[in-house]
Scaffold this motif. Structure first.
Motif, mmCIF file in Angstrom:
data_model
loop_
_atom_site.group_PDB
_atom_site.id
_atom_site.type_symbol
_atom_site.label_atom_id
_atom_site.label_comp_id
_atom_site.label_asym_id
_atom_site.label_seq_id
_atom_site.Cartn_x
_atom_site.Cartn_y
_atom_site.Cartn_z
ATOM 1 N N LEU A 81 -6.552 1.833 7.360
ATOM 2 C CA LEU A 81 -7.345 3.038 7.072
ATOM 3 C C LEU A 81 -6.514 4.316 7.136
ATOM 4 O O LEU A 81 -6.620 5.174 6.261
ATOM 5 C CB LEU A 81 -8.489 3.149 8.085
ATOM 6 C CG LEU A 81 -9.895 2.753 7.602
ATOM 7 C CD1 LEU A 81 -10.903 2.987 8.700
ATOM 8 C CD2 LEU A 81 -10.288 3.520 6.355
ATOM 9 N N LEU A 112 0.813 -1.222 0.000
ATOM 10 C CA LEU A 112 0.000 0.000 0.000
ATOM 11 C C LEU A 112 0.846 1.271 0.000
ATOM 12 O O LEU A 112 0.597 2.167 -0.822
ATOM 13 C CB LEU A 112 -0.976 -0.023 1.190
ATOM 14 C CG LEU A 112 -1.993 1.116 1.200
ATOM 15 C CD1 LEU A 112 -2.882 1.080 -0.029
ATOM 16 C CD2 LEU A 112 -2.865 1.069 2.459
ATOM 17 N N TYR A 123 -8.212 -5.716 4.946
ATOM 18 C CA TYR A 123 -6.959 -4.962 4.756
ATOM 19 C C TYR A 123 -7.251 -3.465 4.839
ATOM 20 O O TYR A 123 -6.504 -2.697 5.458
ATOM 21 C CB TYR A 123 -6.331 -5.282 3.392
ATOM 22 C CG TYR A 123 -5.680 -6.661 3.301
ATOM 23 C CD1 TYR A 123 -5.945 -7.654 4.241
ATOM 24 C CD2 TYR A 123 -4.781 -6.967 2.271
ATOM 25 C CE1 TYR A 123 -5.353 -8.912 4.160
ATOM 26 C CE2 TYR A 123 -4.182 -8.222 2.176
ATOM 27 C CZ TYR A 123 -4.479 -9.189 3.128
ATOM 28 O OH TYR A 123 -3.885 -10.428 3.030
ATOM 29 N N HIS A 124 -8.365 -3.042 4.207
ATOM 30 C CA HIS A 124 -8.721 -1.607 4.242
ATOM 31 C C HIS A 124 -8.965 -1.162 5.680
ATOM 32 O O HIS A 124 -8.529 -0.080 6.077
ATOM 33 C CB HIS A 124 -9.995 -1.353 3.426
ATOM 34 C CG HIS A 124 -9.817 -1.552 1.948
ATOM 35 N ND1 HIS A 124 -8.682 -1.155 1.282
ATOM 36 C CD2 HIS A 124 -10.640 -2.088 1.006
ATOM 37 C CE1 HIS A 124 -8.808 -1.457 0.002
ATOM 38 N NE2 HIS A 124 -9.974 -2.025 -0.193
ATOM 39 N N ILE A 170 -9.331 0.435 -3.692
ATOM 40 C CA ILE A 170 -10.499 0.127 -2.846
ATOM 41 C C ILE A 170 -11.226 -1.118 -3.348
ATOM 42 O O ILE A 170 -11.675 -1.952 -2.565
ATOM 43 C CB ILE A 170 -11.446 1.354 -2.796
ATOM 44 C CG1 ILE A 170 -10.774 2.477 -1.998
ATOM 45 C CG2 ILE A 170 -12.801 0.992 -2.191
ATOM 46 C CD1 ILE A 170 -11.398 3.837 -2.168
ATOM 47 N N LEU A 194 -15.295 3.675 -0.474
ATOM 48 C CA LEU A 194 -14.570 3.029 0.625
ATOM 49 C C LEU A 194 -15.520 2.786 1.809
ATOM 50 O O LEU A 194 -15.559 1.679 2.361
ATOM 51 C CB LEU A 194 -13.394 3.921 1.063
ATOM 52 C CG LEU A 194 -12.628 3.438 2.301
ATOM 53 C CD1 LEU A 194 -11.958 2.094 2.053
ATOM 54 C CD2 LEU A 194 -11.574 4.470 2.729
ATOM 55 N N LEU A 224 -4.301 4.793 4.044
ATOM 56 C CA LEU A 224 -5.102 5.088 2.849
ATOM 57 C C LEU A 224 -5.690 6.495 2.927
ATOM 58 O O LEU A 224 -5.646 7.267 1.964
ATOM 59 C CB LEU A 224 -6.217 4.043 2.725
ATOM 60 C CG LEU A 224 -7.059 4.046 1.455
ATOM 61 C CD1 LEU A 224 -6.191 3.893 0.220
ATOM 62 C CD2 LEU A 224 -8.086 2.924 1.480
ATOM 63 N N ASP A 275 -11.506 -6.274 2.193
ATOM 64 C CA ASP A 275 -12.075 -5.304 3.135
ATOM 65 C C ASP A 275 -11.296 -5.245 4.440
ATOM 66 O O ASP A 275 -11.077 -4.171 4.995
ATOM 67 C CB ASP A 275 -13.539 -5.681 3.454
ATOM 68 C CG ASP A 275 -14.402 -5.624 2.212
ATOM 69 O OD1 ASP A 275 -14.190 -4.728 1.401
ATOM 70 O OD2 ASP A 275 -15.288 -6.492 2.057
#
Length: 790
Positions: free
Chosen positions: A275, A239, A270-271, A263, A298, A278, A268
């Protein structure tokens, strides 16, 4: 140079395909003959067609796909050493002797793919070599397609976890490095495309760039498919390096697409865990990037993730997802000074939707989002941008839809503050949304404070916020709005009479500001609510106990009287009169004679002073007579006064038929079945005789004016009244009087001057059949009727 002429471009494409097919034909012959030298020669010539700069990306793709299909056949040939007799190491050297760089690199990638498969050299060395060599082509379109080919042929040969190419020094990290390097180079080529060619075709060029975006995005897709990329590697390496490239390219199209890509392709969870990384990139993007769409997507992904896997909800709290998203949105709005207001509200709407789905129990979070929205809107005039107002309505509707309970919205301190920024039209729309939600879900608003907050929210429907706008008012819409407010008033209820009285006072305070047009809609439901309360507290005498002022019938009637007075001054006398009569009945039930008399007095004053239309007078006098007949609270004096008034007004109606009907209706005031003492047969007979005289006069007037006496309906109606009182035992109503009336009607119907009327004939026929039926019935009633001869 990409030339505009479509026809010329078609011609160049046709030439390119023809050249490629010609060389492919000879390449096939060489492959069939296992002739490596000839195969390389013709494949290089075929690939030389891809050196063109005359085609748009769309057309170039068609040519590239032809070459790609042929290279697959060549790859199969390269794999089979027995056919060409050259080791793969030597073959890797040999193809580098091709005369031109583009064919040379396509051939090198094809052999490289075979080379990795043989495992004669570490995969990472070959991959590194290939990705470095491809730098030799710097033309954006040619370079992008070449690197896309490299990506395609190596994707199943990366040293991934559990793959056959892992081990012997080859690690997942090598695969990640290769894909990231290829991605970086491709993105640079893609961004550089915008500077190709003259400025005048910039729009066309941006469209072409947009068509090529998936070539770049394919790298991120491959990264997401690598099994060895766990959360730690994604967080520490993948990332940050991808975002570094995204931020540094400073290109609006690339940044928007790649953020969206990140995205969409990565998991999900990982997001959720990355956060902060990102979101930190968002404010660094170009001001023109449509960041609201990216962030909205997102948040939508994360809220879907939470909805699908409730067990991960603690993780959202652990990583403080709401705080991070809220903070990031604030920074983005701060960084993008030129962001239109609709963009900011859209972001807050997405954040609110996320919060409602992930943290529905956290009303403080929801109020915080609304507060941030208020802060953004503060200092600005009321919203006039339709898109922005639509977003505000969506923002305010979201909590209502989620909780199906308007009371929850009433607890949010910033909710009304956001509503205040809507123009009056949209404010009404939002107020209707709130009311419809309450009605649909049968929400009971049960405290005066809640009612106060609710009516503050829907004030756009209750009063003219920006002054009167009668010209623009659509009558149908206005009626619908006011009827909804009236229905809402019935949803306000509390079992405690004192709290209920407070609610009624609060509603009254608000609706009295509504003006002449609204009061006829909103006062009646309020009065009926108050009368319901009166019946609940019946019997209380209104003494003050300590500090508390209890809700007593007298106190409620005072309030009701003042409220109806406002309605009669609007003016809306017909509605006011009906309400006075309803209140008189309620006072009768509470045994409050002075109050009931006062309400009747008000009704008569209204009748005298305000009701001028003859039709309205006729309806009103019938309502008064009907109500008065049911009253049992009055003493003899008061009853006589009111009865006298009613009979007096009945005889003064303009039209003779109306007079006749009102006068015979008054006969019921002197004969009430279920009441002792009111059975005055003489006055009943007086009323009926008087109505007969009026009916006679009506007949004569009709004779003079029309030359025919008109129908005898009035006589038949009076006959029915005679029969009613005859059966009830009124001694003044004799069988001979009924006999005489029957004969009078028959005579009138047979006279030449009478106009035939089927309805009257049927009515009279039914009446005669009834008399006949009673005669045949026998018993006491049969005896009474026996003396009547038909």
């Amino acid at each position: 140079m990409i030339v505009d002429g479509v026809e010329e471009e078609e011609k160049w494409l046709a030439e390119g395909i023809a050249g490629a097919q010609h060389n492919a034909f000879y390449m096939h012959r060489a492959l069939d003959a296992n002739n490596l030298r000839e195969a390389l020669k013709y494949s290089a010539q075929m690939l030389s067609e891809l050196r063109t700069s005359k085609l748009s990306p769309h057309k170039y793709y068609e040519l590239y796909m032809r070459a790609f299909d042929e290279l697959r056949k060549l790859e199969i040939f390269f794999k089979d050493e027995s056919r060409h007799g050259v080791s793969v190491v030597d073959l890797y050297e040999l193809v580098q002797h091709a005369g031109n760089i583009l064919p040379r690199l396509y051939l090198l990638c094809t052999v490289g793919s075979v080379y990795i498969k043989t495992k004669e050299a570490p995969a990472k060395d070959i991959l590194k070599d290939l990705v470095e060599m491809c730098r030799g082509v710097q033309h954006p379109i040619r370079g992008l397609f070449l690197r896309s080919y490299l990506c395609q042929v190596t994707r199943d040969k990366l040293p991934d976890l559990g793959s056959e190419y892992e081990g012997d020094g080859d690690t997942v990290m090598d695969a990640v490095d290769f894909v990231l390097q290829n991605f970086t180079e491709m993105n640079k080529l893609w961004v550089r495309m915008q500077h190709q060619g003259p400025v005048r075709v910039k729009e066309k060029r941006e469209k072409e760039r947009s068509e090529l975006r998936d070539l770049v995005g394919k790298n991120l897709h491959i990264l997401s498919q690598i099994e060895g990329v766990d959360l730690e590697m994604y967080h520490n390496t993948v990332l940050p390096r991808v975002l570094e490239q995204v931020v540094n390219c400073k290109d609006e199209l690339a940044q928007h697409y790649l953020m969206d890509c990140i995205i969409q392709v990565f998991p999900d969870e990982y997001h959720l865990q990355t956060l902060d990384i990102l979101l930190a990139a968002c404010p660094q993007l170009q001001p023109t990037v449509d960041i609201k769409t990216v962030l909205s997507q997102l948040m939508e992904r994360l809220s879907n993730y939470a909805a699908a896997s409730p067990e991960v909800l603690p993780e959202f709290l652990q990583v403080e997802a709401f705080a991070k998203l809220s903070n990031a949105i604030g920074k983005v709005i701060e960084a993008q000074v030129d962001m239109p207001i609709v963009g900011a509200i859209t972001l807050y709407t997405s954040l609110l939707t996320f919060t409602l789905r992930v943290h529905p129990d956290r009303l403080d979070y929801i109020d915080q989002v609304l507060g941030a929205c208020v802060k953004k809107l503060s200092g600005k005039p009321k919203l006039e941008d339709r898109k922005a107002t639509k977003q505000v309505v969506a923002l305010l509707s979201a909590p209502l839809e989620k909780y199906n309970d308007a009371v929850t919205a009433l607890t949010l301190s910033n909710y009304p503050r956001v509503m205040d920024y809507l123009d009056s039209g949209t404010n009404k729309v939002m107020a209707m949304v709130i009311i419809q939600n309450i009605l649909k879900n049968d929400t009971c608003i049960s405290t005066a404070d809640q009612v106060e907050a609710l009516f503050e929210l829907i004030k756009g429907l209750i009063m003219d916020i920006d002054g009167p706008t009668e010209d623009e008012l659509d009558e149908e819409d206005f009626k619908e709005e006011q009827n909804s407010v009236a229905r809402l008033i019935h949803m306000l209820y509390n079992d405690d009479p004192d709290e209920m009285f407070k609610i009624i006072c609060t509603v009254r305070k608000h609706i009295m500001t509504g003006g002449a047009q609204r009061l006829p809609f909103t006062i009646p439901p309020l009065i009926f609510s108050a009368l319901k309360l009166v019946r609940r507290v019946q019997g209380q005498d209104g003494e003050v106990v300590g500090e508390k002022m209890p809700a007593t019938p007298k106190k409620i009637f005072q309030l009701v009287n003042q409220t109806i007075e406002a309605l009669s001054s609007v003016p809306s006398p017909d509605v006011a009169l009906r309400l006075y009569l309803q209140c008189a009945e309620a006072a009768n039930d509470c045994d409050l004679e002075p109050i009931a008399y006062e309400f009747f007095t008000q009704a008569f004053i209204l009748y005298e002073e305000e009701i001028a239309d003859s039709k309205a007078q006729f309806t009103a006098i019938h309502l008064i007579i009907g109500t008065l007949q049911r009253m049992n609270v009055f003493g003899v004096e008061n009853r006589d006064t009111l009865t006298h008034k009613a009979t007096g007004y009945s005889a003064k109606l303009l039209k003779k038929p109306d007079q006749c009907r009102a006068v015979y209706a008054c006969s019921h005031l002197f004969w009430v079945d279920d009441q002792d003492g009111i059975k005055d047969g003489e006055r009943v007979l007086l009323c009926l005789k008087r109505s007969l005289r009026i009916a006679n006069a009506a007949q004569q007037m009709a004779n003079v004016t029309r030359g025919s006496s008109g129908p005898v309906t009035l006589f038949v109606e009076i006959l029915n009244k005679y029969l009613y009182f005859f059966e009830k035992g009124n001694p003044q109503i004799t069988s001979s009087a009924i006999q005489g009336l029957v004969e009078l009607i028959k005579t009138e119907m047979q006279s030449d001057t009478s106009a035939p009327d089927p309805a009257t004939n049927a009515f009279f026929g039914s009446t005669l059949r009834y008399i006949q039926f009673q005669k045949q019935k026998g018993g006491a009633m049969g005896e009474k009727y026996d003396s009547i001869k038909l």
